[in-house]
Design a protein around this motif. Structure first.
Motif, PDB file in Angstrom:
ATOM      1  N   MET A  75       0.851  -1.188   0.000  1.00  0.00           N
ATOM      2  CA  MET A  75       0.000   0.000   0.000  1.00  0.00           C
ATOM      3  C   MET A  75       0.888   1.240   0.000  1.00  0.00           C
ATOM      4  SD  MET A  75      -3.293  -0.810   0.104  1.00  0.00           S
ATOM      5  CE  MET A  75      -4.098   0.612   0.839  1.00  0.00           C
ATOM      6  N   VAL A  76       0.497   2.240  -0.786  1.00  0.00           N
ATOM      7  CA  VAL A  76       1.257   3.486  -0.896  1.00  0.00           C
ATOM      8  C   VAL A  76       0.312   4.665  -0.728  1.00  0.00           C
ATOM      9  CG1 VAL A  76       2.648   4.937  -2.419  1.00  0.00           C
ATOM     10  CG2 VAL A  76       3.002   2.462  -2.403  1.00  0.00           C
ATOM     11  N   ASP A  77       0.703   5.602   0.106  1.00  0.00           N
ATOM     12  CA  ASP A  77      -0.108   6.789   0.368  1.00  0.00           C
ATOM     13  C   ASP A  77       0.789   8.019   0.236  1.00  0.00           C
ATOM     14  OD1 ASP A  77      -2.869   7.466   1.208  1.00  0.00           O
ATOM     15  OD2 ASP A  77      -1.859   8.477   2.851  1.00  0.00           O
ATOM     16  N   ALA A  78       0.435   8.936  -0.652  1.00  0.00           N
ATOM     17  CA  ALA A  78       1.252  10.139  -0.847  1.00  0.00           C
ATOM     18  C   ALA A  78       1.210  11.014   0.404  1.00  0.00           C
ATOM     19  CB  ALA A  78       0.771  10.919  -2.062  1.00  0.00           C
ATOM     20  N   GLU A 138      13.119  -1.129  -0.172  1.00  0.00           N
ATOM     21  CA  GLU A 138      14.014   0.024  -0.040  1.00  0.00           C
ATOM     22  C   GLU A 138      14.107   0.783  -1.364  1.00  0.00           C
ATOM     23  OE1 GLU A 138      17.717  -1.538   1.288  1.00  0.00           O
ATOM     24  OE2 GLU A 138      17.028  -1.886   3.339  1.00  0.00           O
ATOM     25  N   GLN A 139      14.188   0.033  -2.456  1.00  0.00           N
ATOM     26  CA  GLN A 139      14.236   0.650  -3.778  1.00  0.00           C
ATOM     27  C   GLN A 139      12.973   1.466  -4.041  1.00  0.00           C
ATOM     28  OE1 GLN A 139      13.534  -1.946  -7.149  1.00  0.00           O
ATOM     29  NE2 GLN A 139      15.170  -0.949  -8.323  1.00  0.00           N
ATOM     30  N   LEU A 140      11.821   0.914  -3.684  1.00  0.00           N
ATOM     31  CA  LEU A 140      10.565   1.625  -3.903  1.00  0.00           C
ATOM     32  C   LEU A 140      10.523   2.928  -3.109  1.00  0.00           C
ATOM     33  CD1 LEU A 140       7.692   1.820  -5.021  1.00  0.00           C
ATOM     34  CD2 LEU A 140       6.923   0.429  -3.074  1.00  0.00           C
ATOM     35  N   VAL A 141      10.953   2.887  -1.867  1.00  0.00           N
ATOM     36  CA  VAL A 141      10.964   4.102  -1.046  1.00  0.00           C
ATOM     37  C   VAL A 141      11.825   5.176  -1.702  1.00  0.00           C
ATOM     38  CG1 VAL A 141      11.700   5.076   1.161  1.00  0.00           C
ATOM     39  CG2 VAL A 141      10.432   2.934   1.117  1.00  0.00           C
ATOM     40  N   ARG A 142      12.992   4.803  -2.180  1.00  0.00           N
ATOM     41  CA  ARG A 142      13.876   5.780  -2.842  1.00  0.00           C
ATOM     42  C   ARG A 142      13.209   6.367  -4.077  1.00  0.00           C
ATOM     43  NH1 ARG A 142      17.834   1.810  -1.724  1.00  0.00           N
ATOM     44  NH2 ARG A 142      17.780   1.119  -3.912  1.00  0.00           N
ATOM     45  N   MET A 143      12.573   5.528  -4.865  1.00  0.00           N
ATOM     46  CA  MET A 143      11.913   6.003  -6.083  1.00  0.00           C
ATOM     47  C   MET A 143      10.802   6.994  -5.761  1.00  0.00           C
ATOM     48  SD  MET A 143      11.707   2.444  -8.273  1.00  0.00           S
ATOM     49  CE  MET A 143      10.856   3.173  -9.682  1.00  0.00           C
ATOM     50  N   LEU A 144      10.009   6.681  -4.734  1.00  0.00           N
ATOM     51  CA  LEU A 144       8.874   7.530  -4.396  1.00  0.00           C
ATOM     52  C   LEU A 144       9.290   8.852  -3.759  1.00  0.00           C
ATOM     53  CD1 LEU A 144       6.413   4.836  -2.992  1.00  0.00           C
ATOM     54  CD2 LEU A 144       6.297   6.002  -5.202  1.00  0.00           C
ATOM     55  N   HIS A 145      10.519   8.939  -3.259  1.00  0.00           N
ATOM     56  CA  HIS A 145      11.002  10.176  -2.645  1.00  0.00           C
ATOM     57  C   HIS A 145      11.847  11.027  -3.602  1.00  0.00           C
ATOM     58  CE1 HIS A 145       9.619   8.263   1.044  1.00  0.00           C
ATOM     59  NE2 HIS A 145       9.777   9.419   1.650  1.00  0.00           N
ATOM     60  N   THR A 146      11.845  10.665  -4.872  1.00  0.00           N
ATOM     61  CA  THR A 146      12.560  11.461  -5.869  1.00  0.00           C
ATOM     62  C   THR A 146      11.709  12.662  -6.268  1.00  0.00           C
ATOM     63  OG1 THR A 146      13.620   9.467  -6.720  1.00  0.00           O
ATOM     64  CG2 THR A 146      13.650  11.420  -8.133  1.00  0.00           C
ATOM     65  N   SER A 161       4.230   7.220   2.037  1.00  0.00           N
ATOM     66  CA  SER A 161       4.334   6.192   3.057  1.00  0.00           C
ATOM     67  C   SER A 161       4.010   4.842   2.443  1.00  0.00           C
ATOM     68  CB  SER A 161       3.381   6.498   4.210  1.00  0.00           C
ATOM     69  OG  SER A 161       3.713   7.730   4.823  1.00  0.00           O
ATOM     70  N   VAL A 162       4.718   3.802   2.895  1.00  0.00           N
ATOM     71  CA  VAL A 162       4.609   2.483   2.288  1.00  0.00           C
ATOM     72  C   VAL A 162       4.398   1.431   3.373  1.00  0.00           C
ATOM     73  CG1 VAL A 162       5.769   0.733   0.889  1.00  0.00           C
ATOM     74  CG2 VAL A 162       6.130   3.168   0.395  1.00  0.00           C
ATOM     75  N   GLY A 163       3.378   0.608   3.187  1.00  0.00           N
ATOM     76  CA  GLY A 163       3.144  -0.539   4.052  1.00  0.00           C
ATOM     77  C   GLY A 163       3.013  -1.786   3.200  1.00  0.00           C
ATOM     78  N   ALA A 164       3.566  -2.896   3.664  1.00  0.00           N
ATOM     79  CA  ALA A 164       3.536  -4.133   2.892  1.00  0.00           C
ATOM     80  C   ALA A 164       3.021  -5.277   3.759  1.00  0.00           C
ATOM     81  CB  ALA A 164       4.925  -4.469   2.364  1.00  0.00           C
ATOM     82  N   GLY A 189       4.596   3.788   9.768  1.00  0.00           N
ATOM     83  CA  GLY A 189       5.713   4.563   9.249  1.00  0.00           C
ATOM     84  C   GLY A 189       5.293   5.838   8.549  1.00  0.00           C
ATOM     85  N   LYS A 190       4.071   6.319   8.816  1.00  0.00           N
ATOM     86  CA  LYS A 190       3.552   7.492   8.126  1.00  0.00           C
ATOM     87  C   LYS A 190       4.462   8.691   8.310  1.00  0.00           C
ATOM     88  CE  LYS A 190       0.274   9.446   5.686  1.00  0.00           C
ATOM     89  NZ  LYS A 190       0.162   9.107   4.272  1.00  0.00           N
ATOM     90  N   HIS A 191       4.848   9.324   7.205  1.00  0.00           N
ATOM     91  CA  HIS A 191       5.697  10.518   7.161  1.00  0.00           C
ATOM     92  C   HIS A 191       7.128  10.259   7.631  1.00  0.00           C
ATOM     93  CE1 HIS A 191       2.034  12.623   6.337  1.00  0.00           C
ATOM     94  NE2 HIS A 191       1.562  12.496   7.553  1.00  0.00           N
ATOM     95  N   ASP A 192       7.526   9.010   7.811  1.00  0.00           N
ATOM     96  CA  ASP A 192       8.874   8.700   8.284  1.00  0.00           C
ATOM     97  C   ASP A 192       9.805   8.244   7.174  1.00  0.00           C
ATOM     98  OD1 ASP A 192       8.291   9.401  10.840  1.00  0.00           O
ATOM     99  OD2 ASP A 192       7.996   7.366  11.593  1.00  0.00           O
ATOM    100  N   GLY A 193       9.314   8.135   5.956  1.00  0.00           N
ATOM    101  CA  GLY A 193      10.167   7.721   4.855  1.00  0.00           C
ATOM    102  C   GLY A 193      10.662   6.300   4.995  1.00  0.00           C
ATOM    103  N   ARG A 194       9.779   5.388   5.352  1.00  0.00           N
ATOM    104  CA  ARG A 194      10.183   3.999   5.532  1.00  0.00           C
ATOM    105  C   ARG A 194       9.075   3.072   5.049  1.00  0.00           C
ATOM    106  NH1 ARG A 194       9.194   2.780  11.963  1.00  0.00           N
ATOM    107  NH2 ARG A 194       7.222   3.898  12.146  1.00  0.00           N
ATOM    108  N   ALA A 195       9.464   1.849   4.743  1.00  0.00           N
ATOM    109  CA  ALA A 195       8.495   0.814   4.398  1.00  0.00           C
ATOM    110  C   ALA A 195       8.355  -0.127   5.579  1.00  0.00           C
ATOM    111  CB  ALA A 195       8.964   0.047   3.167  1.00  0.00           C
ATOM    112  N   VAL A 196       7.136  -0.431   5.949  1.00  0.00           N
ATOM    113  CA  VAL A 196       6.874  -1.260   7.117  1.00  0.00           C
ATOM    114  C   VAL A 196       6.178  -2.549   6.677  1.00  0.00           C
ATOM    115  CG1 VAL A 196       5.727  -1.388   9.359  1.00  0.00           C
ATOM    116  CG2 VAL A 196       6.652   0.795   8.548  1.00  0.00           C
TER     117      VAL A 196
END
Length: 225
Positions: A75-78, A138-146, A161-164, A189-196
């Motif tokens: 799940m991904v939430d901007a 980790e790759q997805l988090v980096r891509m979404l923060h570009t 924010s990313v949850g799996a 992990g909302k607003h923390d720049g991490r995938a949980v």
């Protein structure tokens, strides 16, 4: 000579008959292709190119049935999306959503089910074995923060924010249960720049304002710089 002319006449008539018979088939093929394109368009969100909810749900279910415990739901939430619309305008917000859609598509690949569930909320279901899970998230988090560069040259700093949730971690292959757990993990992990990555506890987390609140004690991957 007459026999040659008669033979040519027969060949010409036969060719005309075959061509005439083929014309309706050709027309139907063109019509069918147009219908297929229209149907595909109704399955996809026009802004992001991702699947709409119904099409995403159907495809996600097939992937879960095929790959079982090697499947992951993400799940991904901007983050701070309303602020982008309010300060930079809705065209900038649309550009951010389109960029997220393109990044999710590139990250997940053509065999995944990547959908826009509504607004700035997205979901992806894909085959992702456990030994590759941390690296890929980790790759997805980096891509979404570009940052996103707009047509007018302005740059928008973006985050998501990313949850799996994986069947083995949650204890269920049910799409709804996995989605609930991933959504709850996302809020850890909302607003923390991490995938949980969700655990079994996330399935039972109570809903707050229509969304599920997360709990501590989860695996965390990919803190953004």
């Amino acid at each position: 000579m007459d026999s040659v002319l008669r033979a040519q006449g027969r060949i010409g008539s036969r060719t005309l008959l075959i061509t005439s018979a083929a014309l309706p088939l050709t027309g139907w093929a063109i019509h069918a292709a147009a219908l297929h394109k229209q149907l595909a368009a109704t399955r996809k969100d026009p802004l992001t190119g991702l699947l709409r909810r119904d099409a995403y749900t159907a495809r996600a279910g097939r992937i879960l049935a095929r790959h079982g415990d090697d499947t992951v739901l993400v799940m991904v939430d901007a983050d701070h999306f309303k602020a982008v619309n309010d300060t930079m305008g809705h065209p900038a917000g649309d550009a951010v959503l389109a960029a997220i859609g393109a990044r999710l598509t590139a990250w997940a690949g053509p065999r995944a089910a990547a959908g826009r569930l509504g607004g700035d909320e997205f979901a992806v279901v894909l085959e992702l074995p456990a030994d590759r899970r941390a690296q890929r998230l980790e790759q997805l988090v980096r891509m979404l923060h570009t940052p996103v560069v707009l047509d007018d040259g302005r740059t928008v700093d973006v985050a998501a924010s990313v949850g799996a949730a994986a069947p083995a971690s949650v204890g269920s292959r049910d799409l709804t249960e996995l989605q609930r757990a991933a959504d709850a993990a996302l809020y850890d992990g909302k607003h923390d720049g991490r995938a949980v990555l969700a655990t079994r506890q996330h399935v039972t987390v109570p809903s707050i304002n229509g969304r599920r609140a997360g709990r501590p004690g989860t695996a965390v991957w990919g803190r953004a710089a």
